[in-house]
Scaffold this active site. Structure first.
Site, PDB file in Angstrom:
ATOM      1  N   LYS A  54      28.593  37.967  -8.582  1.00  0.00           N
ATOM      2  CA  LYS A  54      27.641  38.676  -9.442  1.00  0.00           C
ATOM      3  C   LYS A  54      26.311  38.751  -8.717  1.00  0.00           C
ATOM      4  O   LYS A  54      26.003  37.892  -7.880  1.00  0.00           O
ATOM      5  CB  LYS A  54      27.459  37.928 -10.769  1.00  0.00           C
ATOM      6  CG  LYS A  54      26.910  38.790 -11.897  1.00  0.00           C
ATOM      7  CD  LYS A  54      28.015  39.520 -12.641  1.00  0.00           C
ATOM      8  CE  LYS A  54      27.458  40.359 -13.771  1.00  0.00           C
ATOM      9  NZ  LYS A  54      28.550  40.876 -14.624  1.00  0.00           N
TER      10      LYS A  54
HETATM   11  P1  NAD Z   1      23.815  48.436 -21.027  1.00  0.00           P
HETATM   12  O1  NAD Z   1      22.562  48.230 -20.278  1.00  0.00           O
HETATM   13  O2  NAD Z   1      24.528  49.747 -20.905  1.00  0.00           O
HETATM   14  O3  NAD Z   1      23.545  48.204 -22.600  1.00  0.00           O
HETATM   15  C1  NAD Z   1      22.984  47.033 -23.097  1.00  0.00           C
HETATM   16  C2  NAD Z   1      22.747  47.203 -24.593  1.00  0.00           C
HETATM   17  O4  NAD Z   1      22.286  45.951 -25.127  1.00  0.00           O
HETATM   18  C3  NAD Z   1      21.667  48.226 -24.937  1.00  0.00           C
HETATM   19  O5  NAD Z   1      22.051  48.938 -26.095  1.00  0.00           O
HETATM   20  C4  NAD Z   1      20.451  47.356 -25.234  1.00  0.00           C
HETATM   21  O6  NAD Z   1      19.541  47.989 -26.134  1.00  0.00           O
HETATM   22  C5  NAD Z   1      21.104  46.169 -25.878  1.00  0.00           C
HETATM   23  N1  NAD Z   1      20.266  44.971 -25.851  1.00  0.00           N
HETATM   24  C6  NAD Z   1      19.519  44.493 -24.810  1.00  0.00           C
HETATM   25  N2  NAD Z   1      18.855  43.383 -25.185  1.00  0.00           N
HETATM   26  C7  NAD Z   1      19.203  43.159 -26.476  1.00  0.00           C
HETATM   27  C8  NAD Z   1      18.831  42.163 -27.425  1.00  0.00           C
HETATM   28  N3  NAD Z   1      17.988  41.191 -27.104  1.00  0.00           N
HETATM   29  N4  NAD Z   1      19.372  42.232 -28.668  1.00  0.00           N
HETATM   30  C9  NAD Z   1      20.230  43.220 -28.990  1.00  0.00           C
HETATM   31  N5  NAD Z   1      20.603  44.189 -28.145  1.00  0.00           N
HETATM   32  C10 NAD Z   1      20.090  44.159 -26.906  1.00  0.00           C
HETATM   33  O7  NAD Z   1      24.764  47.215 -20.630  1.00  0.00           O
HETATM   34  P2  NAD Z   1      26.365  47.155 -20.663  1.00  0.00           P
HETATM   35  O8  NAD Z   1      26.865  47.573 -19.324  1.00  0.00           O
HETATM   36  O9  NAD Z   1      26.875  47.829 -21.894  1.00  0.00           O
HETATM   37  O10 NAD Z   1      26.608  45.577 -20.750  1.00  0.00           O
HETATM   38  C11 NAD Z   1      26.529  44.859 -21.981  1.00  0.00           C
HETATM   39  C12 NAD Z   1      27.224  43.522 -21.839  1.00  0.00           C
HETATM   40  O11 NAD Z   1      28.577  43.749 -21.436  1.00  0.00           O
HETATM   41  C13 NAD Z   1      26.647  42.579 -20.776  1.00  0.00           C
HETATM   42  O12 NAD Z   1      26.843  41.243 -21.215  1.00  0.00           O
HETATM   43  C14 NAD Z   1      27.510  42.855 -19.570  1.00  0.00           C
HETATM   44  O13 NAD Z   1      27.520  41.759 -18.666  1.00  0.00           O
HETATM   45  C15 NAD Z   1      28.844  43.029 -20.247  1.00  0.00           C
HETATM   46  N6  NAD Z   1      29.839  43.770 -19.459  1.00  0.00           N
HETATM   47  C16 NAD Z   1      29.599  45.027 -18.993  1.00  0.00           C
HETATM   48  C17 NAD Z   1      30.593  45.693 -18.298  1.00  0.00           C
HETATM   49  C18 NAD Z   1      30.440  47.124 -17.831  1.00  0.00           C
HETATM   50  O14 NAD Z   1      31.410  47.688 -17.321  1.00  0.00           O
HETATM   51  N7  NAD Z   1      29.289  47.765 -18.019  1.00  0.00           N
HETATM   52  C19 NAD Z   1      31.810  45.061 -18.037  1.00  0.00           C
HETATM   53  C20 NAD Z   1      32.031  43.781 -18.532  1.00  0.00           C
HETATM   54  C21 NAD Z   1      31.024  43.158 -19.247  1.00  0.00           C
END
Ligand code: NAD
Length: 426
Positions: free
Chosen positions: A116
């Site tokens: 990561k």
């Molecule tokens: P992203 O940046 O597209 O979206 C993040 C979302 O979380 C946004 O809607 C933001 O407003 C919200 N957010 C941020 N801080 C917040 C808070 N304090 N309270 C409530 N909402 C909040 O990110 P993503 O890619 O969707 O990733 C989200 C989670 O999923 C992370 O934990 C990431 O590690 C995990 N993840 C992502 C992927 C991927 O393919 N993108 C894969 C596996 C896991």
């Protein structure tokens, strides 16, 4: 096994995500049999790189940011895991996220280890040009340890396919040859895979279907609450609505909304894209942040950041089923409370593995320079997720443990078997 005391940055008492991960390893160790002699391997990342990332800002001054790339485990293959741009990124957080990637990749049986990366920065404060310079300098700095057969980054919070394109270009320029396989989550026009953008959400939805089936909970009419409406939460919410579920509550970084009749996901996502947040979306009740965890719902999807479901709010949760779209959203204390309350938690290390699964497909397609159809990709993704979930479910039944510990049993066994077979070098 005799070892020196852990250095301070590996502190097992660390209150954040790294401490959570170590506690999860302690919980699985009794189930590892003779392989537990290698378990210390999992408590120490293989390789940690901290880099200074200086860039010239548009106003002519120079700003410095701290960047990280952690390769937690490479026993089963090259490192693999996303890059996060966020003002709260720390080394122990990146270490935990890299370790969860090792577990996830082993649980799905992808031929990858776990890694990561991250930069401690609020990208919303940067112009597009500054963001590009930051991404390129960071990529150059970590270029000494990444590569298509060494460690393959991907998007995470606040990074996207444009950032992956800049990373791919920077690495390729330094190498003197176009290396599409150095990152995944690229634009389709640059060796990206169809279906990659939606893959994590599709995987979350697939395991939700499997878990709901086993609970006897019909998805049609089920009330769903989603925290985080980004790449993961947005796609997941849309797929639930398409299956007849009602998305009654959402929370993002700026607002908490509730509407028992259903928020209407398409309109909500259009608003969030236009405004940068769901804040101000018409027709829904806006609530204080902490109320989110008390709202009546059947299925809860944390899809934002880690450490959200805690001992404080776990007792108020009304859902029967929690599917962890985010990485590390539930603390171990909250896990125990939810188990006592018979709330089923499908853990991150299986629930959100759809993204890295299609990243694996993308990497394979880049290597063979032969690209598959979206239907083929989605079908392979759904089949892998269903098979992995079934194996986790069976392991949980056999040992009478949580789905999280069951996933860790499968994954840690695979990682430590590889460790033992390879032996220690030299
Ligand atoms: P992203 O940046 O597209 O979206 C993040 C979302 O979380 C946004 O809607 C933001 O407003 C919200 N957010 C941020 N801080 C917040 C808070 N304090 N309270 C409530 N909402 C909040 O990110 P993503 O890619 O969707 O990733 C989200 C989670 O999923 C992370 O934990 C990431 O590690 C995990 N993840 C992502 C992927 C991927 O393919 N993108 C894969 C596996 C896991």
């Amino acid at each position: 096994m005799h070892s020196h005391p852990l250095p301070s940055y590996l502190d097992p008492q660390h209150p954040g995500a790294w401490g959570m991960y170590l506690e999860q390893i302690d919980r699985v160790t009794p189930y590892l049999g003779p392989l537990s002699r290698w378990v210390e391997t999992l408590k120490r990342p293989k390789r940690i790189l901290i880099v200074d990332v200086p860039i010239e800002l548009d106003n002519g001054t120079v700003a410095h940011f701290e960047g990280y790339r952690v390769q937690h485990n490479t026993s089963r293959g090259p490192g693999k895991g996303g890059v996060r741009f966020h003002q709260d990124v720390t080394l122990p957080e990146v270490m935990a996220l890299s370790a969860w990637m090792s577990v996830k990749n082993a649980a799905i049986n992808l031929p990858f280890g776990g890694a990561k990366g991250g930069i401690r920065v609020d990208p919303r404060t940067l112009s597009r040009g500054e963001l590009e310079r930051l991404t390129r300098r960071y990529t150059s700095e970590i270029g000494i340890i990444i590569g298509p057969t060494r460690d393959i980054p991907a998007p995470d919070v606040n990074t996207n396919e444009q950032i992956m394109a800049w990373m791919m270009d920077t690495y390729s320029m330094n190498e003197g040859a176009t290396a599409t396989g150095v990152v995944t989550g690229k634009p389709v026009a640059l060796g990206g895979s169809l279906g990659r953008k939606e893959a994590t959400g599709r995987g979350v939805f697939t395991v939700a279907q499997e878990a709901a089936l086993r609970l006897g909970l019909p998805l049609a009419g089920a009330r769903v609450a989603v925290q985080g409406l980004g790449n993961v939460g947005g796609v997941t919410a849309r797929l639930f609505e398409q299956a007849g579920a009602i998305v009654v509550a959402v929370q993002d970084h700026a607002a908490t909304l509730y509407k028992p009749a259903g928020l209407g996901v398409d309109a909500l996502l259009a608003h969030a894209t236009a405004q940068g947040s769901v804040h101000g979306f018409a027709g829904a009740e806006a609530l204080p942040r902490d109320d989110f965890w008390r709202l009546p719902c059947d299925i809860l999807i944390p899809a934002a950041l880690e450490g959200q479901i805690t001992a404080t709010n776990a007792m108020h949760i009304t859902a029967r089923l929690i599917i962890e779209g985010a990485n590390g959203p539930t603390t171990p204390e909250a896990d125990d409370i939810l188990a006592e309350r018979h709330v089923l938690v499908v853990p991150d290390v299986i629930a959100n593995a759809g993204g890295v699964t299609v990243s694996y497909f993308e990497w394979v397609q880049d290597f063979s320079s032969f690209f598959w159809t979206e239907d083929e990709i989605n079908a392979r993704l759904v089949r892998r997720m269903q098979e992995a979930f079934a194996a986790v479910w069976e392991t949980a039944q056999t040992h009478q443990v949580s789905l999280r510990t069951a996933t860790f049993i499968i994954a840690c066994t695979r990682m430590l078997q590889a460790r033992e077979l390879r032996g220690l070098y030299p």
